[in-house]
Design an enzyme around this catalytic site. Structure first.
Site, PDB file in Angstrom:
ATOM      1  N   CYS A 177     -11.084   3.343  -0.543  1.00 21.37           N
ATOM      2  CA  CYS A 177      -9.714   3.831   0.030  1.00 21.37           C
ATOM      3  C   CYS A 177      -9.481   2.788   1.379  1.00 21.37           C
ATOM      4  O   CYS A 177     -10.285   2.950   2.098  1.00 21.37           O
ATOM      5  CB  CYS A 177      -9.784   5.455   0.118  1.00 21.37           C
ATOM      6  N   THR A 178      -8.062   2.542   1.336  1.00 21.75           N
ATOM      7  CA  THR A 178      -7.783   1.626   2.522  1.00 21.75           C
ATOM      8  C   THR A 178      -7.934   2.369   3.772  1.00 21.75           C
ATOM      9  O   THR A 178      -8.045   1.708   4.912  1.00 21.75           O
ATOM     10  CB  THR A 178      -6.200   1.479   2.340  1.00 21.75           C
ATOM     11  N   HIS A 179      -7.908   3.620   3.740  1.00 18.12           N
ATOM     12  CA  HIS A 179      -7.965   4.415   5.207  1.00 18.12           C
ATOM     13  C   HIS A 179      -9.539   4.501   5.815  1.00 18.12           C
ATOM     14  O   HIS A 179      -9.707   4.761   6.747  1.00 18.12           O
ATOM     15  CB  HIS A 179      -7.476   6.022   5.264  1.00 18.12           C
TER      16      HIS A 179
ATOM     17  N   CYS B 253      -3.944  -1.209  -1.970  1.00 20.32           N
ATOM     18  CA  CYS B 253      -4.125   0.379  -2.217  1.00 20.32           C
ATOM     19  C   CYS B 253      -5.308   0.408  -3.492  1.00 20.32           C
ATOM     20  O   CYS B 253      -5.047   0.021  -4.794  1.00 20.32           O
ATOM     21  CB  CYS B 253      -2.807   1.084  -2.844  1.00 20.32           C
ATOM     22  N   ASN B 254      -6.290   1.225  -3.280  1.00 27.02           N
ATOM     23  CA  ASN B 254      -7.191   1.443  -4.233  1.00 27.02           C
ATOM     24  C   ASN B 254      -6.649   2.264  -5.434  1.00 27.02           C
ATOM     25  O   ASN B 254      -6.877   1.916  -6.571  1.00 27.02           O
ATOM     26  CB  ASN B 254      -8.372   2.072  -3.805  1.00 27.02           C
ATOM     27  N   THR B 255      -5.851   3.248  -5.213  1.00 20.01           N
ATOM     28  CA  THR B 255      -5.211   4.197  -6.110  1.00 20.01           C
ATOM     29  C   THR B 255      -4.377   3.396  -6.951  1.00 20.01           C
ATOM     30  O   THR B 255      -4.435   3.323  -8.241  1.00 20.01           O
ATOM     31  CB  THR B 255      -4.663   5.271  -5.502  1.00 20.01           C
TER      32      THR B 255
ATOM     33  N   ASP C 254       0.730  -1.109  -0.005  1.00 22.66           N
ATOM     34  CA  ASP C 254       0.176   0.026  -0.044  1.00 22.66           C
ATOM     35  C   ASP C 254       1.072   1.365  -0.179  1.00 22.66           C
ATOM     36  O   ASP C 254       2.019   1.159   0.005  1.00 22.66           O
ATOM     37  CB  ASP C 254      -0.837  -0.029   1.299  1.00 22.66           C
ATOM     38  N   SER C 255       0.073   2.518  -0.189  1.00 15.49           N
ATOM     39  CA  SER C 255       1.179   3.551  -0.084  1.00 15.49           C
ATOM     40  C   SER C 255       1.640   4.039   1.490  1.00 15.49           C
ATOM     41  O   SER C 255       2.499   4.743   1.604  1.00 15.49           O
ATOM     42  CB  SER C 255       0.373   4.774  -0.591  1.00 15.49           C
TER      43      SER C 255
ATOM     44  N   GLU D  52      -4.354   9.256   8.841  1.00 19.97           N
ATOM     45  CA  GLU D  52      -2.968   9.181   9.177  1.00 19.97           C
ATOM     46  C   GLU D  52      -2.659   9.989  10.453  1.00 19.97           C
ATOM     47  O   GLU D  52      -1.592   9.781  11.232  1.00 19.97           O
ATOM     48  CB  GLU D  52      -2.218   9.982   8.146  1.00 19.97           C
TER      49      GLU D  52
ATOM     50  N   GLY E 171      -2.937   8.950  -3.834  1.00 18.09           N
ATOM     51  CA  GLY E 171      -4.262   9.388  -4.309  1.00 18.09           C
ATOM     52  C   GLY E 171      -4.134  10.755  -5.005  1.00 18.09           C
ATOM     53  O   GLY E 171      -4.993  11.313  -5.798  1.00 18.09           O
TER      54      GLY E 171
END
Ligand code: DGL
Length: 265
Positions: free
Chosen positions: A185-187, A75-77, A11-12, A154, A44
């Protein structure tokens, strides 16, 4: 037949730990390696070309750290921009989080309209719309970029008045209340307790990370241990400190290693 190779996840940054947690639950017998590209987060807001370069470099770095049987692009992006490039470049199976999220929507007959909440990059790529239409979803799709949610999470601000007002800011921009919301989105799953209070009680919330773990291929039972090794490209201490927010339990200092992944040109 046993297959002791690891599952690689990248992931990012920290967000992909939500996907890792779901994978750990589904495959407790597998060893895994996780890479958070914390030096280059966020993805993103970056161009597709840049995200493709980063994704290829991440995959290469993970494959140098462990022998992989599967790579999960958490990561979706990165999935939106780089999945075809990764599939073409790697000799192992690669899955992303968008197709499973879309399949979760179309497999629920109650869902006639859907909102996809994601980063600007994922929203602009239209990757969820393309996947949903490909699988026959005919209803309205409301795509909404929620760029402030990543820094919010974050910072660990997942509840309270700041989280609530920023959540409301984006949800208020939806043209109608949808039957389902894809957390693309992962977050975003970390904001779920706040988000749930803001739409209808009947709203169906779809976590692409969970959908991915549910739909990931099963493997022959592994026996080489169930360790997870974590790699980051910057700030291992911050990663370690915030990890329990995403995983439920903290990652230990000794499990996190700083690496330089470089860029594949
Ligand atoms: N991991 C990214 C995603 O799921 C969100 C964070 C970022 O912008 O890098 O799209």
């Amino acid at each position: 037949m046993t297959d002791n190779r690891s599952i690689g996840v990248f992931d990012s940054g920290l967000g992909g730990l939500t996907v890792l947690a779901a994978l750990r639950k589904k495959f407790p017998q597998e060893s895994m390696v996780y890479l958070g590209d914390t030096a280059r987060l966020p993805y993103g807001t970056k161009s597709p070309e840049t995200v493709i370069k980063y994704a290829l470099a991440n995959a290469k770095a993970l494959m140098q750290q462990a022998e992989l049987k599967l790579l999960v692009v958490a990561c979706n992006t990165a999935t939106a921009h780089a999945l075809p490039a990764l599939l073409a470049a790697l000799p192992i199976p690669v899955i992303g989080v968008i197709e499973p999220g879309a399949l979760e929507v179309v497999s629920n007959p109650k869902i006639k309209s859907v909102a996809v909440l994601a980063t600007a990059g994922t929203t602009e790529s239209k990757a969820y719309e393309i996947a949903l239409r490909k699988h026959g979803f005919a209803g309205p799709i409301y795509s909404q970029a929620c760029p402030l949610w990543v820094p919010l999470v974050e910072e660990g601000l997942v509840t309270g008045p700041i989280a609530e007002s920023i959540a409301k800011y984006y949800l208020n921009q939806l043209p109608a209340v949808p039957d389902a919301v894809v957390l693309g989105c992962t977050h975003y799953p970390l904001l779920l307790p706040v988000l749930r209070k803001m739409l209808s009680q009947e709203t169906i919330w779809i976590d692409s990370g969970h959908a991915t773990a549910n739909r990931a291929p099963s493997f022959a039972e592994a026996t080489a241990g169930t360790a997870v090794h974590y790699f980051v490209t910057d700030a291992p201490k911050k990663f370690q400190e915030l990890s329990s927010l995403f995983l439920g339990t903290p990652v230990l200092d000794a499990q996190v290693q700083l690496i330089d992944v470089g860029v594949v040109s």
